[in-house]
Write a protein that holds these residues in place. Structure first.
Motif, PDB file in Angstrom:
ATOM      1  N   ALA A   5      52.728  27.855   3.663  1.00 29.29           N
ATOM      2  CA  ALA A   5      53.148  27.609   5.043  1.00 29.29           C
ATOM      3  C   ALA A   5      52.683  26.220   5.470  1.00 29.29           C
ATOM      4  O   ALA A   5      51.788  25.648   4.853  1.00 29.29           O
ATOM      5  CB  ALA A   5      52.553  28.665   5.981  1.00 29.29           C
ATOM      6  N   ALA A   6      53.303  25.709   6.550  1.00 32.18           N
ATOM      7  CA  ALA A   6      52.898  24.402   7.067  1.00 32.18           C
ATOM      8  C   ALA A   6      52.650  24.487   8.567  1.00 32.18           C
ATOM      9  O   ALA A   6      53.297  25.262   9.269  1.00 32.18           O
ATOM     10  CB  ALA A   6      53.976  23.362   6.765  1.00 32.18           C
ATOM     11  N   ILE A   7      51.674  23.691   9.024  1.00 35.22           N
ATOM     12  CA  ILE A   7      51.413  23.581  10.464  1.00 35.22           C
ATOM     13  C   ILE A   7      51.687  22.129  10.845  1.00 35.22           C
ATOM     14  O   ILE A   7      51.103  21.215  10.256  1.00 35.22           O
ATOM     15  CB  ILE A   7      49.935  23.898  10.781  1.00 35.22           C
ATOM     16  CG1 ILE A   7      49.545  25.253  10.185  1.00 35.22           C
ATOM     17  CG2 ILE A   7      49.704  23.893  12.290  1.00 35.22           C
ATOM     18  CD1 ILE A   7      48.043  25.536  10.306  1.00 35.22           C
ATOM     19  N   LEU A   8      52.566  21.924  11.802  1.00 34.85           N
ATOM     20  CA  LEU A   8      52.914  20.565  12.191  1.00 34.85           C
ATOM     21  C   LEU A   8      52.620  20.363  13.665  1.00 34.85           C
ATOM     22  O   LEU A   8      52.941  21.231  14.490  1.00 34.85           O
ATOM     23  CB  LEU A   8      54.413  20.293  11.959  1.00 34.85           C
ATOM     24  CG  LEU A   8      55.046  20.703  10.636  1.00 34.85           C
ATOM     25  CD1 LEU A   8      56.516  20.286  10.635  1.00 34.85           C
ATOM     26  CD2 LEU A   8      54.305  20.076   9.469  1.00 34.85           C
ATOM     27  N   ASP A   9      52.047  19.212  13.955  1.00 31.65           N
ATOM     28  CA  ASP A   9      51.871  18.841  15.355  1.00 31.65           C
ATOM     29  C   ASP A   9      53.210  18.330  15.863  1.00 31.65           C
ATOM     30  O   ASP A   9      53.927  17.635  15.162  1.00 31.65           O
ATOM     31  CB  ASP A   9      50.796  17.753  15.453  1.00 31.65           C
ATOM     32  CG  ASP A   9      50.447  17.473  16.904  1.00 31.65           C
ATOM     33  OD1 ASP A   9      50.616  18.397  17.740  1.00 31.65           O
ATOM     34  OD2 ASP A   9      50.036  16.336  17.190  1.00 31.65           O
ATOM     35  N   LEU A  10      53.542  18.747  17.086  1.00 32.27           N
ATOM     36  CA  LEU A  10      54.860  18.374  17.596  1.00 32.27           C
ATOM     37  C   LEU A  10      54.933  16.893  17.969  1.00 32.27           C
ATOM     38  O   LEU A  10      55.933  16.224  17.710  1.00 32.27           O
ATOM     39  CB  LEU A  10      55.190  19.244  18.815  1.00 32.27           C
ATOM     40  CG  LEU A  10      56.618  19.174  19.312  1.00 32.27           C
ATOM     41  CD1 LEU A  10      57.598  19.580  18.240  1.00 32.27           C
ATOM     42  CD2 LEU A  10      56.782  20.074  20.539  1.00 32.27           C
ATOM     43  N   LYS A  11      53.848  16.425  18.575  1.00 32.37           N
ATOM     44  CA  LYS A  11      53.883  15.050  19.092  1.00 32.37           C
ATOM     45  C   LYS A  11      53.059  14.136  18.195  1.00 32.37           C
ATOM     46  O   LYS A  11      51.835  14.208  18.145  1.00 32.37           O
ATOM     47  CB  LYS A  11      53.326  15.046  20.523  1.00 32.37           C
ATOM     48  CG  LYS A  11      53.742  13.880  21.339  1.00 32.37           C
ATOM     49  CD  LYS A  11      54.653  14.333  22.494  1.00 32.37           C
ATOM     50  CE  LYS A  11      55.188  13.121  23.259  1.00 32.37           C
ATOM     51  NZ  LYS A  11      56.229  12.390  22.495  1.00 32.37           N
ATOM     52  N   MET A  12      53.758  13.322  17.458  1.00 31.89           N
ATOM     53  CA  MET A  12      53.067  12.364  16.598  1.00 31.89           C
ATOM     54  C   MET A  12      53.785  11.032  16.731  1.00 31.89           C
ATOM     55  O   MET A  12      54.970  10.989  17.031  1.00 31.89           O
ATOM     56  CB  MET A  12      53.088  12.827  15.142  1.00 31.89           C
ATOM     57  CG  MET A  12      52.178  14.026  14.874  1.00 31.89           C
ATOM     58  SD  MET A  12      52.175  14.549  13.148  1.00 31.89           S
ATOM     59  CE  MET A  12      53.697  15.441  13.043  1.00 31.89           C
ATOM     60  N   VAL A  21      57.211  27.275   8.877  1.00 33.39           N
ATOM     61  CA  VAL A  21      56.562  26.182   9.591  1.00 33.39           C
ATOM     62  C   VAL A  21      56.119  26.657  10.975  1.00 33.39           C
ATOM     63  O   VAL A  21      56.886  27.275  11.704  1.00 33.39           O
ATOM     64  CB  VAL A  21      57.527  24.984   9.744  1.00 33.39           C
ATOM     65  CG1 VAL A  21      56.909  23.904  10.631  1.00 33.39           C
ATOM     66  CG2 VAL A  21      57.894  24.424   8.374  1.00 33.39           C
ATOM     67  N   VAL A  22      54.866  26.375  11.302  1.00 35.88           N
ATOM     68  CA  VAL A  22      54.342  26.689  12.625  1.00 35.88           C
ATOM     69  C   VAL A  22      54.098  25.356  13.338  1.00 35.88           C
ATOM     70  O   VAL A  22      53.532  24.437  12.754  1.00 35.88           O
ATOM     71  CB  VAL A  22      53.026  27.484  12.506  1.00 35.88           C
ATOM     72  CG1 VAL A  22      52.374  27.657  13.887  1.00 35.88           C
ATOM     73  CG2 VAL A  22      53.293  28.839  11.868  1.00 35.88           C
ATOM     74  N   LEU A  23      54.549  25.263  14.582  1.00 36.67           N
ATOM     75  CA  LEU A  23      54.379  24.016  15.330  1.00 36.67           C
ATOM     76  C   LEU A  23      53.255  24.130  16.342  1.00 36.67           C
ATOM     77  O   LEU A  23      53.039  25.186  16.941  1.00 36.67           O
ATOM     78  CB  LEU A  23      55.676  23.660  16.045  1.00 36.67           C
ATOM     79  CG  LEU A  23      56.744  23.057  15.137  1.00 36.67           C
ATOM     80  CD1 LEU A  23      58.091  23.144  15.807  1.00 36.67           C
ATOM     81  CD2 LEU A  23      56.395  21.617  14.784  1.00 36.67           C
ATOM     82  N   LEU A  24      52.542  23.028  16.504  1.00 39.24           N
ATOM     83  CA  LEU A  24      51.470  22.978  17.500  1.00 39.24           C
ATOM     84  C   LEU A  24      51.925  22.080  18.631  1.00 39.24           C
ATOM     85  O   LEU A  24      52.500  21.017  18.387  1.00 39.24           O
ATOM     86  CB  LEU A  24      50.204  22.388  16.877  1.00 39.24           C
ATOM     87  CG  LEU A  24      49.602  23.190  15.726  1.00 39.24           C
ATOM     88  CD1 LEU A  24      48.509  22.384  15.059  1.00 39.24           C
ATOM     89  CD2 LEU A  24      49.077  24.516  16.249  1.00 39.24           C
TER      90      LEU A  24
END
Ligand SMILES: Nc1ncnc2c1ncn2[C@@H]1O[C@H](COP(=O)(O)OP(=O)(O)OP(=O)(O)O)[C@@H](O)[C@H]1O
Ligand SMILES: [Mg+2]
Length: 452
Positions: free
Chosen positions: A51-58, A79-82
């Motif tokens: 799985a992947a965790i991605l920050d939304l604002k980069m 994918v899980v978004l932060l």
């Protein structure tokens, strides 16, 4: 036991990144981090992650673009978004773009972990359903015809293209290859499906009897004909008449058949009146009818008419890759196999695929039937199947012939037939079926070898 996950974390916030990755690592997960989308795409092989965790604002490429890129490279990666409070609307579009879920920052490691686990489980289920569906689709038989070899697909293709025709079809193939199955598929796939499918087997029928069967007779046509009787052509009117083992039809009956094929008209025995019918004629033969023509046992003009549509069903040894599917289909249809929860292990398929199957699919089903019968239940192993195969498989086990004597083909044939007869308690039909020859041929051989 909880599963350790391989997680990719992409966030430009160094402090958050370190804190979350450390917390997840403490719970036994392996975490790889990237400080930017570019870095993530440069360095990572996505297929290694659960799985992947991605920050939304980069900065630069944002989380949604990265998500889209991930979806094209590794569509099944959850994918899980932060996201912070300010960016919820775009988090929603992230879900629409295929994210599993979004989490609000700051977030608890518990919440992150549960979300990841759910995402991974969800993916596993989706994959499982998909592969089950694929297997089911792949194995779903065409009108009962199981197989996916190029050879059998060609047959199915021919059926598809000719099923609506009313022209005669000739189906040729060795015994047990599925000729009758093909004939039925032609009928059930056609407009005639609501009308009768009538079969007649020419083998073992005396010419007069066959003629009577096909065309019927009127009262008083011969001694004993106290009542008139409709023939199979009448019964099959509007439908299909399947004439099996047509090579065994004698020349007189062939002449009458030719007439129906050409004119759709026939005359019952003893009648002066002709009858007209609309019948699709399908014939089958396991001998080569052109050879029969050369031997002057079959009319060439009739053969030309019958083989307008010519379907050749290949022997099983030319499509060994169908065997696993056929085994599966057999086990699924066998009440005993289900009751005993019998499966066939992968290793057990090997001997089945090394064998030449002279009796084709019928012989395969017979071997499986016996193996199921003899088995106590559970998985069937190669050795058990070989045990059933052996008599056919190894006709000349060492010591079965006098030492020092050269075995001729006839001698080994005799030994083999004798053994099969013993094995099957002298049941001639059964043995002829297993050996893939017809009963009368077997009886002739038995007579020649003095076997009883
Ligand atoms: N492709 C197949 N898929 C599923 N079952 C098959 C297939 N081919 C043959 N069978 C099965 O094998 C057995 C023999 O098939 P069938 O009676 O159609 O053979 P045949 O060619 O008419 O043989 P024969 O010349 O001895 O009459 C039947 O039980 C049939 O259902
Ligand atoms: Mg048949």
């Amino acid at each position: 036991v909880t599963q350790s996950l391989q997680i990719l974390l992409v966030d430009d916030d160094a402090i958050f990144r370190k804190a979350l990755s450390r917390a997840l690592a403490r719970r036994g997960h392996r975490v790889e981090t990237a400080a930017s989308p570019e870095q993530a795409l440069r360095t990572t092989d996505l297929s290694t992650f659960d799985a992947a965790i991605l920050d939304l604002k980069m900065p630069g490429m944002d989380g949604i673009d990265l998500l889209k890129e991930f979806r094209t490279r590794e569509p099944d990666l959850p994918v899980v978004l932060l996201t912070g409070h300010g960016t919820i609307p775009s988090a929603i579009s992230a879900i629409q773009a295929g994210a599993y879920q979004y989490l609000l920052k700051p977030c608890e490691v518990d919440e992150v972990e549960i979300t990841l686990r759910n995402a991974v489980r969800g993916r596993a289920l989706a994959l499982e359903n998909r592969s089950l569906r694929e297997v089911a689709q792949r194995a779903s038989p065409y009108q009962g015809i199981v197989g996916q070899s190029a050879a059998i697909l060609k047959v199915i293709d021919l059926i598809e293209h000719t099923k609506e025709s009313s022209k005669p079809a000739l189906i040729q193939g060795e015994s047990g290859t599925g000729k009758e199955l093909v004939a039925r598929a032609l009928h059930w796939g056609s407009q005639r499906r609501d009308r009768p499918f009538v079969t007649v087997n020419c083998a073992g029928l005396k010419p007069e009897l066959l003629e009577n069967e096909l065309f019927g007779h009127v009262e008083g046509a011969f001694t004993g004909a106290s009542r008139s009787k409709g023939g199979l052509f009448e019964i099959a009117d509007g439908g299909t008449l399947f004439i099996d083992e047509v090579a065994d039809m004698n020349l007189t009956v062939q002449a009458s058949l030719l007439r129906v094929v050409e004119t759709c008209v026939f005359r019952p025995l003893g009648s002066t009146r002709e009858k007209k019918v609309d019948v699709r004629i399908i014939t089958a033969a396991n001998r080569n009818l052109h050879d029969e023509v050369l031997a002057q046992r079959f009319r060439q003009d009739l053969l030309y008419r019958l083989e307008v549509i010519h379907i050749v069903v290949p022997p099983l040894r030319e499509r060994l890759e169908d065997i696993p599917l056929l085994v599966d289909a057999f086990l699924n249809s066998s009440v005993d196999a289900k009751r005993k929860s019998i499966t066939v292990s992968h290793e057990a398929l090997k001997p089945l695929m090394d064998y030449s199957w002279p009796g084709n699919v019928r012989e395969l089903f017979h071997v499986l039937e016996r193996a199921v019968l003899l088995s106590g239940g559970g998985p069937l192993h190669g050795s058990e199947l070989l045990g059933v195969l052996r008599p056919a498989f190894a006709p000349l086990a060492p010591g079965s012939l006098p030492l020092g004597k050269v075995a001729t083909l006839h001698e080994s044939e005799k030994v083999h037939i004798a053994r099969m007869l013993k094995e099957e308690n002298g049941n001639v039909s059964r043995v002829s079926e297993i050996l893939g020859i017809d009963r009368r041929t077997l009886q002739r051989k038995m007579k020649r070898y003095g076997l009883r």
